[in-house]
Design a protein around this motif. Structure first.
Motif, PDB file in Angstrom:
ATOM      1  N   GLU A 196     -27.302  10.601  49.378  1.00  0.00           N
ATOM      2  CA  GLU A 196     -25.689  10.773  48.325  1.00  0.00           C
ATOM      3  C   GLU A 196     -25.916  12.020  48.045  1.00  0.00           C
ATOM      4  O   GLU A 196     -24.387  11.821  47.966  1.00  0.00           O
ATOM      5  N   VAL A 197     -26.270  12.701  47.841  1.00  0.00           N
ATOM      6  CA  VAL A 197     -25.913  13.930  47.091  1.00  0.00           C
ATOM      7  C   VAL A 197     -27.516  14.815  48.090  1.00  0.00           C
ATOM      8  O   VAL A 197     -28.851  14.499  47.332  1.00  0.00           O
ATOM      9  N   LEU A 198     -26.928  15.934  48.002  1.00  0.00           N
ATOM     10  CA  LEU A 198     -27.744  16.610  49.041  1.00  0.00           C
ATOM     11  C   LEU A 198     -27.318  17.771  48.868  1.00  0.00           C
ATOM     12  O   LEU A 198     -26.557  18.497  48.958  1.00  0.00           O
ATOM     13  N   ILE A 199     -28.615  18.764  48.546  1.00  0.00           N
ATOM     14  CA  ILE A 199     -29.205  20.055  47.879  1.00  0.00           C
ATOM     15  C   ILE A 199     -29.737  20.983  49.249  1.00  0.00           C
ATOM     16  O   ILE A 199     -30.595  20.023  49.495  1.00  0.00           O
ATOM     17  N   VAL A 200     -28.988  21.699  49.203  1.00  0.00           N
ATOM     18  CA  VAL A 200     -30.157  22.566  50.411  1.00  0.00           C
ATOM     19  C   VAL A 200     -30.175  24.404  50.200  1.00  0.00           C
ATOM     20  O   VAL A 200     -29.652  24.505  49.899  1.00  0.00           O
ATOM     21  N   ALA A 201     -31.562  24.462  50.589  1.00  0.00           N
ATOM     22  CA  ALA A 201     -31.752  25.847  49.812  1.00  0.00           C
ATOM     23  C   ALA A 201     -32.877  26.577  50.602  1.00  0.00           C
ATOM     24  O   ALA A 201     -34.163  26.346  50.602  1.00  0.00           O
ATOM     25  N   VAL A 202     -32.620  26.405  52.112  1.00  0.00           N
ATOM     26  CA  VAL A 202     -33.523  27.049  53.102  1.00  0.00           C
ATOM     27  C   VAL A 202     -33.630  28.943  53.843  1.00  0.00           C
ATOM     28  O   VAL A 202     -34.206  29.682  53.454  1.00  0.00           O
ATOM     29  N   GLY A 203     -31.917  29.006  53.887  1.00  0.00           N
ATOM     30  CA  GLY A 203     -31.737  30.140  53.765  1.00  0.00           C
ATOM     31  C   GLY A 203     -31.803  30.192  56.015  1.00  0.00           C
ATOM     32  O   GLY A 203     -32.244  31.413  55.996  1.00  0.00           O
ATOM     33  N   LYS A 204     -31.528  29.466  55.984  1.00  0.00           N
ATOM     34  CA  LYS A 204     -31.384  29.461  58.046  1.00  0.00           C
ATOM     35  C   LYS A 204     -29.783  28.284  57.891  1.00  0.00           C
ATOM     36  O   LYS A 204     -29.434  27.543  58.046  1.00  0.00           O
ATOM     37  N   ALA A 205     -28.693  29.450  58.232  1.00  0.00           N
ATOM     38  CA  ALA A 205     -27.322  29.175  58.797  1.00  0.00           C
ATOM     39  C   ALA A 205     -27.555  27.983  60.149  1.00  0.00           C
ATOM     40  O   ALA A 205     -27.957  28.117  60.654  1.00  0.00           O
ATOM     41  N   GLY A 206     -26.178  26.847  59.676  1.00  0.00           N
ATOM     42  CA  GLY A 206     -25.790  25.887  60.320  1.00  0.00           C
ATOM     43  C   GLY A 206     -27.107  24.988  60.329  1.00  0.00           C
ATOM     44  O   GLY A 206     -27.869  24.347  60.927  1.00  0.00           O
ATOM     45  N   LEU A 207     -28.304  24.475  59.512  1.00  0.00           N
ATOM     46  CA  LEU A 207     -29.662  24.061  60.141  1.00  0.00           C
ATOM     47  C   LEU A 207     -28.753  22.900  60.036  1.00  0.00           C
ATOM     48  O   LEU A 207     -29.309  21.118  60.093  1.00  0.00           O
TER      49      LEU A 207
ATOM     50  N   GLY B 194     -22.716  19.188  60.279  1.00  0.00           N
ATOM     51  CA  GLY B 194     -21.873  18.826  59.323  1.00  0.00           C
ATOM     52  C   GLY B 194     -21.454  16.900  59.775  1.00  0.00           C
ATOM     53  O   GLY B 194     -21.262  16.236  58.962  1.00  0.00           O
ATOM     54  N   GLU B 195     -22.691  16.231  60.910  1.00  0.00           N
ATOM     55  CA  GLU B 195     -22.076  14.911  61.414  1.00  0.00           C
ATOM     56  C   GLU B 195     -22.981  14.378  60.405  1.00  0.00           C
ATOM     57  O   GLU B 195     -23.301  13.019  60.328  1.00  0.00           O
ATOM     58  N   TRP B 196     -24.444  15.529  60.221  1.00  0.00           N
ATOM     59  CA  TRP B 196     -25.099  14.186  59.519  1.00  0.00           C
ATOM     60  C   TRP B 196     -25.301  13.701  58.109  1.00  0.00           C
ATOM     61  O   TRP B 196     -24.955  12.615  57.635  1.00  0.00           O
ATOM     62  N   ILE B 197     -23.730  14.041  57.222  1.00  0.00           N
ATOM     63  CA  ILE B 197     -23.486  14.204  56.079  1.00  0.00           C
ATOM     64  C   ILE B 197     -23.282  12.326  56.125  1.00  0.00           C
ATOM     65  O   ILE B 197     -21.755  12.250  57.001  1.00  0.00           O
ATOM     66  N   LYS B 198     -23.982  12.084  54.691  1.00  0.00           N
ATOM     67  CA  LYS B 198     -23.191  10.717  54.465  1.00  0.00           C
ATOM     68  C   LYS B 198     -21.750  11.123  53.632  1.00  0.00           C
ATOM     69  O   LYS B 198     -21.494  11.464  53.774  1.00  0.00           O
ATOM     70  N   ASP B 199     -20.949   9.197  54.133  1.00  0.00           N
ATOM     71  CA  ASP B 199     -19.645   9.707  53.964  1.00  0.00           C
ATOM     72  C   ASP B 199     -19.573   9.587  52.039  1.00  0.00           C
ATOM     73  O   ASP B 199     -20.044   8.784  51.395  1.00  0.00           O
ATOM     74  N   SER B 200     -18.491  10.231  52.019  1.00  0.00           N
ATOM     75  CA  SER B 200     -18.549  10.084  50.256  1.00  0.00           C
ATOM     76  C   SER B 200     -19.705  11.572  49.601  1.00  0.00           C
ATOM     77  O   SER B 200     -20.022  10.803  48.097  1.00  0.00           O
ATOM     78  N   ALA B 201     -20.766  11.596  50.424  1.00  0.00           N
ATOM     79  CA  ALA B 201     -21.860  12.572  49.502  1.00  0.00           C
ATOM     80  C   ALA B 201     -21.589  13.683  48.381  1.00  0.00           C
ATOM     81  O   ALA B 201     -20.615  14.371  49.209  1.00  0.00           O
ATOM     82  N   VAL B 202     -22.065  14.317  48.104  1.00  0.00           N
ATOM     83  CA  VAL B 202     -22.260  15.443  47.276  1.00  0.00           C
ATOM     84  C   VAL B 202     -23.030  16.542  48.559  1.00  0.00           C
ATOM     85  O   VAL B 202     -24.535  15.936  47.866  1.00  0.00           O
ATOM     86  N   VAL B 203     -22.860  17.601  48.223  1.00  0.00           N
ATOM     87  CA  VAL B 203     -23.333  18.703  49.307  1.00  0.00           C
ATOM     88  C   VAL B 203     -22.902  20.264  48.398  1.00  0.00           C
ATOM     89  O   VAL B 203     -22.185  19.828  47.984  1.00  0.00           O
ATOM     90  N   ILE B 204     -24.351  20.416  47.999  1.00  0.00           N
ATOM     91  CA  ILE B 204     -24.468  21.039  47.664  1.00  0.00           C
ATOM     92  C   ILE B 204     -25.322  22.591  48.445  1.00  0.00           C
ATOM     93  O   ILE B 204     -26.764  22.512  48.930  1.00  0.00           O
ATOM     94  N   ASP B 205     -24.322  23.670  48.544  1.00  0.00           N
ATOM     95  CA  ASP B 205     -25.162  24.522  49.805  1.00  0.00           C
ATOM     96  C   ASP B 205     -25.651  25.757  48.550  1.00  0.00           C
ATOM     97  O   ASP B 205     -25.103  26.877  48.926  1.00  0.00           O
ATOM     98  N   VAL B 206     -27.254  25.454  49.220  1.00  0.00           N
ATOM     99  CA  VAL B 206     -27.770  26.791  47.580  1.00  0.00           C
ATOM    100  C   VAL B 206     -28.047  28.246  48.932  1.00  0.00           C
ATOM    101  O   VAL B 206     -27.652  29.634  48.489  1.00  0.00           O
ATOM    102  N   GLY B 207     -28.011  27.926  50.073  1.00  0.00           N
ATOM    103  CA  GLY B 207     -28.196  29.053  51.338  1.00  0.00           C
ATOM    104  C   GLY B 207     -26.862  30.457  51.439  1.00  0.00           C
ATOM    105  O   GLY B 207     -25.837  30.234  51.486  1.00  0.00           O
ATOM    106  N   ILE B 208     -27.962  31.029  51.739  1.00  0.00           N
ATOM    107  CA  ILE B 208     -26.592  32.492  51.907  1.00  0.00           C
ATOM    108  C   ILE B 208     -27.984  33.126  53.418  1.00  0.00           C
ATOM    109  O   ILE B 208     -28.406  34.040  53.470  1.00  0.00           O
TER     110      ILE B 208
END
Length: 278
Positions: free
Chosen positions: A202-213, A216-230
């Motif tokens: 329901e809340v997804l936070i990603v901090a890996v450092g790997k582009a496109g890991l 998009g199709e994995w995201i649950k409907d209405s989830a909050v997505v915070i992308d820390v990767g650069i």
């Protein structure tokens, strides 16, 4: 389509509050910054730190040390800053020469002067909900979540990445809000279970450092997505999540750049102000 969760407007509000707090102190907070050798990435980050500090009334002291400095000499320099009562916060700029281990070096900074909030004592205080000095990126993520208005109580939160400075402390901060936290890492991925966990978030936070890991199709409907990767791809900066596809499903999503980034420097300054208060 997801709403953009941008860091800059939130950062501006926090800066105003910090500016007022600095004005109320009887002293000027001082942040000592240590840079070893020359590095283009460090130069850019130092510039943004100095600018933020000066705008808030914090004194930014820059110490550039020779690339060939030994670990022992560096520890000795840190200890000098530890004993200098006019210095309230200390930060070591990354990267360091490969021969110097950052993890062991950061432990020589006094916990009360640890501007990045990553000393084992400060991480330990998070466990007991007692720390006022938090690691900058996890603190930035928590501010972004606050902005969405989401109640984390009982929410399925998935953190992808388990580093000592982002994933692990962030999981503790989320647990403190009674979120149900799952941490995914390379073991999860190699076991073929990453997609399964991400789809539950329901809340997804990603901090890996790997582009496109994260697809998009994995995201649950209405989830909050915070992308820390650069990640730099050609002349573009992208995150760890496939942004366009994820934005079709999410309720909120951070842009990269412009999401977490603008807040991390403000969190650093907040730590320095807290250290000055102490």
């Amino acid at each position: 389509m997801a709403k953009l969760l941008e860091g800059k407007p939130i950062a501006q509000g926090l800066k105003e509050s910090l500016k007022y707090q600095v004005q109320c102190l009887n002293i000027k907070p001082v942040l000592a910054s240590i840079q070893v050798g020359e590095n283009a990435g460090a130069v850019s980050y130092v510039k943004s730190q100095r600018q933020a500090a000066e705008n808030l009334g914090i004194v930014y002291q820059m110490y550039k040390l020779a690339d060939e400095i030994t670990k022992e000499e560096l520890v000795s320099f840190i200890q000098e800053l530890n004993s200098d009562t006019s210095v309230h916060g200390i930060i070591i700029q990354m990267p360091l020469p490969s021969r110097i281990d950052y993890k062991s070096l950061s432990q020589f900074i006094l916990p009360e002067k640890d501007a990045e909030g990553i000393h084992p004592v400060n991480i330990g205080k998070i466990l007991f909900g007692q720390s006022k000095v938090l690691p900058c990126t996890p603190a930035a993520v928590m501010e972004l979540l606050k902005e969405t208005g989401i109640d984390l109580y009982g929410k399925e939160v998935v953190v992808v990445g388990h580093s000592e400075i982002v994933g692990k402390p962030l999981a503790l901060l989320l647990l403190d809000k009674f979120a149900t936290v799952t941490i995914c890492h390379i073991g999860t991925s190699q076991a073929g279970k990453l997609e399964e966990h991400v789809r539950q978030a329901e809340v997804l936070i990603v901090a890996v450092g790997k582009a496109g890991l994260i697809k998009g199709e994995w995201i649950k409907d209405s989830a909050v997505v915070i992308d820390v990767g650069i990640n730099r791809i050609g002349d573009k900066i992208v995150g760890d999540v496939e942004f366009e596809e994820a934005a079709k499903r999410a309720s909120w999503i951070t842009p990269v750049p412009g999401g977490v980034g603008p807040l991390t420097v403000v969190m650093l300054m907040r730590n320095v102000v807290e250290a000055a208060k102490l």
